[in-house]
Structures are given as structure tokens and as C-alpha cells.
Design a protein around this motif. Structure first.
Motif, short mmCIF file in Angstrom:
data_model
loop_
_atom_site.label_atom_id
_atom_site.label_comp_id
_atom_site.label_asym_id
_atom_site.label_seq_id
_atom_site.Cartn_x
_atom_site.Cartn_y
_atom_site.Cartn_z
N ALA A 18 0.85 -1.20 0.00
CA ALA A 18 0.00 0.00 0.00
C ALA A 18 0.87 1.24 0.00
N ASP A 21 0.45 5.80 4.40
CA ASP A 21 -0.69 6.56 4.91
C ASP A 21 -0.22 7.92 5.41
N ARG A 22 0.26 8.69 4.49
CA ARG A 22 0.72 10.04 4.78
C ARG A 22 0.67 10.81 3.46
#
Length: 67
Positions: A18, A21-22
Motif C-alpha cells: 500500500a 498513509d501520509r
């Protein structure tokens, strides 16, 4: 003749990782995407070629634990 292959050769390659998440830049996303997809394509081609060679030999492959 016994044809052998490690169990890993029959396993499908790992799914792409993935994106972090930033907040990342478009350039970073593109780079990560391209690197990940290229590696996945190469892995699948190598895995498929190994299995095709084993299957073409007409033998049931035995697992030898190493590649």
C-alpha cells in the motif's frame, strides 16, 4: 528424472504494498507505483516460467526447500 521446485515457486507473488498513509507527492506516488508494479510483473513471470518448465517435463514436482 525427478523435477523439484521449492514450495515458493508455486505460490503467487505478494500483493503490491500500500502507498504510505501520509501525504506524498504525485512524483513519489508514481515512483512507488511503478517500482511496485514492475517488481510484481517480474516476480509473476519468473514464477509462471518455473511452473511451466516443471509442468512441461511431465513430472509431479517435489519440494526441495530451496530455489
Amino acid at each position: 528424472m525427478t523435477v523439484t521446485a521449492p514450495a515458493q515457486a508455486r505460490a503467487v507473488c505478494s500483493a503490491p504494498v500500500a502507498i504510505p498513509d501520509r501525504a506524498i507527492s504525485e512524483a513519489e506516488a508514481t515512483t512507488l507505483w511503478g517500482r511496485d508494479r514492475g517488481a510484481l510483473r517480474i516476480c509473476e513471470q519468473r514464477r509462471a516460467a518455473a511452473i511451466a518448465a516443471i509442468d512441461a517435463a511431465g513430472e509431479s514436482p517435489a519440494v526441495d526447500g530451496g530455489f
